[in-house]
Design a protein around this motif. Structure first.
Motif, PDB file in Angstrom:
ATOM      1  N   UNK A 175      26.502 101.410  61.722  1.00  0.00           N
ATOM      2  CA  UNK A 175      27.128 101.701  63.006  1.00  0.00           C
ATOM      3  C   UNK A 175      26.146 102.357  63.988  1.00  0.00           C
ATOM      4  N   UNK A 176      25.161 103.077  63.473  1.00  0.00           N
ATOM      5  CA  UNK A 176      24.214 103.729  64.378  1.00  0.00           C
ATOM      6  C   UNK A 176      23.182 102.751  64.943  1.00  0.00           C
TER       7      UNK A 176
ATOM      8  N   UNK B 195      30.289  91.940  63.048  1.00  0.00           N
ATOM      9  CA  UNK B 195      30.125  93.080  63.949  1.00  0.00           C
ATOM     10  C   UNK B 195      28.773  93.756  63.710  1.00  0.00           C
ATOM     11  N   UNK B 196      28.491  94.052  62.435  1.00  0.00           N
ATOM     12  CA  UNK B 196      27.258  94.790  62.135  1.00  0.00           C
ATOM     13  C   UNK B 196      26.020  93.916  62.334  1.00  0.00           C
TER      14      UNK B 196
ATOM     15  N   UNK C 201      27.757  97.412  48.929  1.00  0.00           N
ATOM     16  CA  UNK C 201      29.005  97.469  49.686  1.00  0.00           C
ATOM     17  C   UNK C 201      29.170  96.224  50.549  1.00  0.00           C
TER      18      UNK C 201
ATOM     19  N   UNK D 160      37.440 100.080  67.261  1.00  0.00           N
ATOM     20  CA  UNK D 160      36.802  99.388  66.153  1.00  0.00           C
ATOM     21  C   UNK D 160      37.422  98.024  65.835  1.00  0.00           C
ATOM     22  N   UNK D 161      36.512  97.147  65.451  1.00  0.00           N
ATOM     23  CA  UNK D 161      36.818  95.785  65.031  1.00  0.00           C
ATOM     24  C   UNK D 161      37.824  95.820  63.876  1.00  0.00           C
ATOM     25  N   UNK D 162      38.884  95.056  64.005  1.00  0.00           N
ATOM     26  CA  UNK D 162      39.825  94.914  62.875  1.00  0.00           C
ATOM     27  C   UNK D 162      39.851  93.449  62.478  1.00  0.00           C
TER      28      UNK D 162
ATOM     29  N   UNK E   4      30.617  94.157  53.683  1.00  0.00           N
ATOM     30  CA  UNK E   4      31.227  94.305  55.001  1.00  0.00           C
ATOM     31  C   UNK E   4      32.347  93.280  55.201  1.00  0.00           C
TER      32      UNK E   4
ATOM     33  N   UNK F 288      25.078 102.187  45.966  1.00  0.00           N
ATOM     34  CA  UNK F 288      26.267 101.338  46.006  1.00  0.00           C
ATOM     35  C   UNK F 288      25.929 100.021  46.692  1.00  0.00           C
TER      36      UNK F 288
ATOM     37  N   UNK G 105      33.952  92.113  58.570  1.00  0.00           N
ATOM     38  CA  UNK G 105      33.329  92.918  59.623  1.00  0.00           C
ATOM     39  C   UNK G 105      31.824  92.658  59.716  1.00  0.00           C
TER      40      UNK G 105
ATOM     41  N   UNK H  18      22.120 113.880  54.313  1.00  0.00           N
ATOM     42  CA  UNK H  18      21.832 112.460  54.551  1.00  0.00           C
ATOM     43  C   UNK H  18      22.057 112.034  56.000  1.00  0.00           C
TER      44      UNK H  18
END
Lengths: 200, 477
Positions: A179-180, A63-64, A55, A91-93, A57, A53, A60, A130
């Motif tokens: 996130x990790x 943030x990452x 994807x 978490x960031x909104x 962000x 996929x 956001x 996974x």
């Protein structure tokens, strides 16, 4: 094709002129195989395949991106007319959940390092497919001073308990932009004991 | 939102009463390697027809619109699986739509079917739910389920959904359970009870005759949740047929009044902000004034210990039907016992017990068919089907199964639907020698809670014998 070759040739994606531009190889077809019962009667078939996929962000992304730079970025509603103005979200909104105005990005790294408390936790040896975290996985839900929400994270050094003080660590070497890239350790954990690639 | 306007809390007022006419279920199991989903769905539809002495073809003649509850397309590897089922049921060209609200999919499917009849769009609707959870290995199944959490913020942490409940269990156990062994045993008692009731249910996937010690000694799944605290992963189908009054009484002499309320809360527990406790009709603000003193650490509501969505769903449903006190006004309930801890949390969210005191519903014996403390009928039996822990959690079907199980008691047909030797044989299951009739004698009203995620969606369905409808509902105003 060997697993090694698959990894080497695995495709990547860029955005050019506002559109995704995949390049390289994404799909490594494998044959279907029959599923039979003990008597040899055909009941079904396996359908193996790889899917990638792409994807976004969106808002956001900062943030990452920041995690790999050792920064924890939250967001705050600054709409003076909002009934919950001033609320900080982690978490960031991207938008305030009440007035839907775009939130202001705020750096809470120092706040998180100084005063992060475990609200709840759990420990599990079981994972889904996974998973990349070492087991046992220890979830910690973290309260930050002045933040109205409670972030979920993974504790990788120390035994969790409610009320425990924890500090964030960041994958500043070879970040994966997930996130990790931010994990948590017990307060007082020496820098020499952090997982490879992570720093305070 | 952390405050709610009067407009948002307004009691729904439907245009006309709605009735549950019939329903049916397939066998539930971990896997059906020899059956396609459509075969299970047709099993459910056939049982629904036979329940009111019709053929499937006769029943289909009444259906005007169809709702299909099927949570996870990726399990079945078939987008628009609803269209496949609609075709196989031979219901084209009727309008149909798929419903997906995680674990609450079954309840939400009924909710949509209910509103369609209540509005007058249809006189008769089908609510059919199923799930196909056996066509991937279990670890891939856990991975898929974990994508019902936030895929960026939560899923990468272990890909294990049970963990999200386990943190709630930890908080509840420490704050309201006060870390007492007795609380841990009370949780285990729920698992023993529900698996025991599942033994009397030929549809059930997970019947077990076990003890509290068996639960406490079962393997850790996600500490503090143990293997026997957790619900099943299931395959199967269930359906309900809803109709307006005129149509319902054409189809059967004994339809049941049905009303449904629904609520929601953030997908991530992380995002749940503090708020005042919204009160149900049997609560007062004063009773929670000292909650934080009685239970240190309970100063956040709903925090990690309550489900706002369940409370809001109950708020709507109770006011729609005139329920003042669920324990007094109901005769039985089916709750979404995805985990023993969430079962206890729900007792409080829907007002069976006040916040902090959910354990007493179990410890008093009120939740049993026969109260083990007194030998008398339980005041409000819960999950006599075996629930999600003992019967099944075939996600899209679960909320429908719960409503049918409540209905079987009000119809006074529980023994017929669960004791039939032919059904036990057809499902290739052994009827226990100590099988007992769990019919709740004289049941007139019941409730079912369908619940998603860690409380992202909840529906509250109320079934009533039309001859014993509570006063004060939306049609009395």
């Amino acid at each position: 094709m060997s697993d090694c070759d698959c990894q080497k040739d695995r495709g990547t994606v860029k955005v050019v002129n506002g559109r995704y531009k995949p390049s390289g190889k994404f799909h490594f077809p494998q044959p279907n195989t029959p599923i039979r019962n003990e008597q040899g009667v055909l009941l079904g078939i396996t359908n193996p395949r790889d899917i990638v996929h792409m994807h976004s962000y969106g808002g956001e992304a900062i943030f990452f991106e920041s995690l790999g730079k050792g920064k924890l970025m939250a967001s705050r509603c600054d709409n003076a007319d909002c009934e919950t103005t001033g609320s900080i979200y982690m978490p960031f909104r991207i938008h305030c959940p009440d007035c839907l105005f775009k939130n202001t990005v705020v750096d809470i790294t120092d706040r998180a390092k100084a005063n992060s408390i475990v609200h709840s936790f759990m420990i599990t040896e079981r994972t889904g497919a996974f998973n990349t975290l070492p087991t046992p996985i220890k979830f910690v839900n973290i309260e930050f001073d002045g933040v109205c929400t409670i972030l979920m994270g993974a504790l990788v050094r120390g035994e969790p308990s409610i009320g425990m003080k924890v500090v964030p660590i960041f994958k500043t070497q070879n970040p994966e932009y997930i996130i990790t890239d931010m994990l948590w350790v017990a307060d007082g954990t020496p820098a020499t004991d952090l997982p490879e690639g992570y720093s305070f | 939102m952390i405050t709610f306007s009067d407009k948002q809390l307004k009691t729904p007022k439907m245009q006309r009463p709605v009735y549950l006419v019939t329903g049916g279920m397939s066998k539930f199991a971990r896997a059906f390697p020899d059956k396609r989903t459509e075969e299970l769905v047709i099993d459910a539809m056939t049982e629904a027809a036979e329940f009111i002495n019709m053929t499937p073809a006769q029943l289909k003649k009444y259906i005007h619109t169809c709702y299909y509850g099927h949570f996870a397309d990726h399990f079945g590897d078939q987008l628009l699986g609803e269209s496949v089922i609609h075709d196989r049921l031979g219901l084209d060209p009727l309008g149909n739509i798929g419903v997906k609200t995680g674990g609450a999919t079954g309840g939400s499917t009924l909710w949509e079917a209910y509103k369609t009849v209540a509005s007058g769009y249809s006189d008769c609707t089908l609510a059919m739910g199923w799930e196909r959870m056996d066509e991937v290995p279990t670890d891939e199944g856990n991975n898929y389920i974990s994508f019902a959490a936030d895929k960026d913020w939560e899923t990468p942490m272990g890909h294990i959904y049970t963990g999200y409940y386990a943190v709630m269990a930890q908080k509840y156990w420490q704050v309201f359970g006060k870390e007492e062994d007795s609380f841990r045993r009370t949780m285990a008692e729920i698992a023993v009870k529900n698996r025991g009731y599942a033994r009397m249910n030929p549809h059930a996937q997970g019947p077990m005759k076990i003890t509290v010690e068996d639960v406490i000694n079962s393997p850790v799944v996600a500490y503090p949740l143990l293997a026997l605290d957790c619900c099943l992963m299931s395959v199967g189908a269930a359906c309900g047929i809803l109709a307006d009054e005129k149509t319902a009484y054409e189809m059967t002499d004994n339809p049941l009044r049905i009303d449904i309320g629904a609520g929601s809360h953030t997908l991530r527990v992380a995002d749940r902000r503090n708020m005042e406790i919204p009160l149900l009709p049997n609560e007062t603000k004063d009773q929670y004034a000292d909650l934080a003193q009685r239970f240190p650490g309970s100063d956040r509501y709903p925090g990690f210990t309550g489900f706002l969505a369940a409370r809001v769903a109950a708020h709507y449903a109770y006011n729609m039907t005139g329920i003042k006190d669920p324990t007094e006004d109901m005769d039985l309930v089916e709750l979404h016992d995805a985990f023993t801890i969430s079962d206890i949390q729900t007792y409080e969210d829907i007002g069976i017990r006040p916040y902090g005191e959910g354990r007493t519903y179990v410890e008093s014996g009120d939740c049993y068919h026969t109260n083990p403390n007194t030998g008398q009928p339980g005041k409000l039996p819960a999950n006599l089907s075996g629930g999600l822990i003992g019967n099944m959690h075939s996600v899209g079907a679960t909320g429908i199964m719960q409503v049918l199980e409540v209905g079987h008691h009000i119809w006074n047909r529980w023994a017929e639907m669960h004791g039939d030797e032919e059904k036990w044989a057809r499902f290739d299951r052994q009827k226990p020698e100590d099988w007992i009739d769990l019919q709740v004698k004289g049941a007139k009203r019941g409730l079912a809670i369908s619940h998603a995620g860690v409380g992202s969606h909840v529906t509250c369905t109320i079934l009533q014998d039309p001859k014993h409808v509570l006063p004060g509902g939306m049609f009395d105003e």
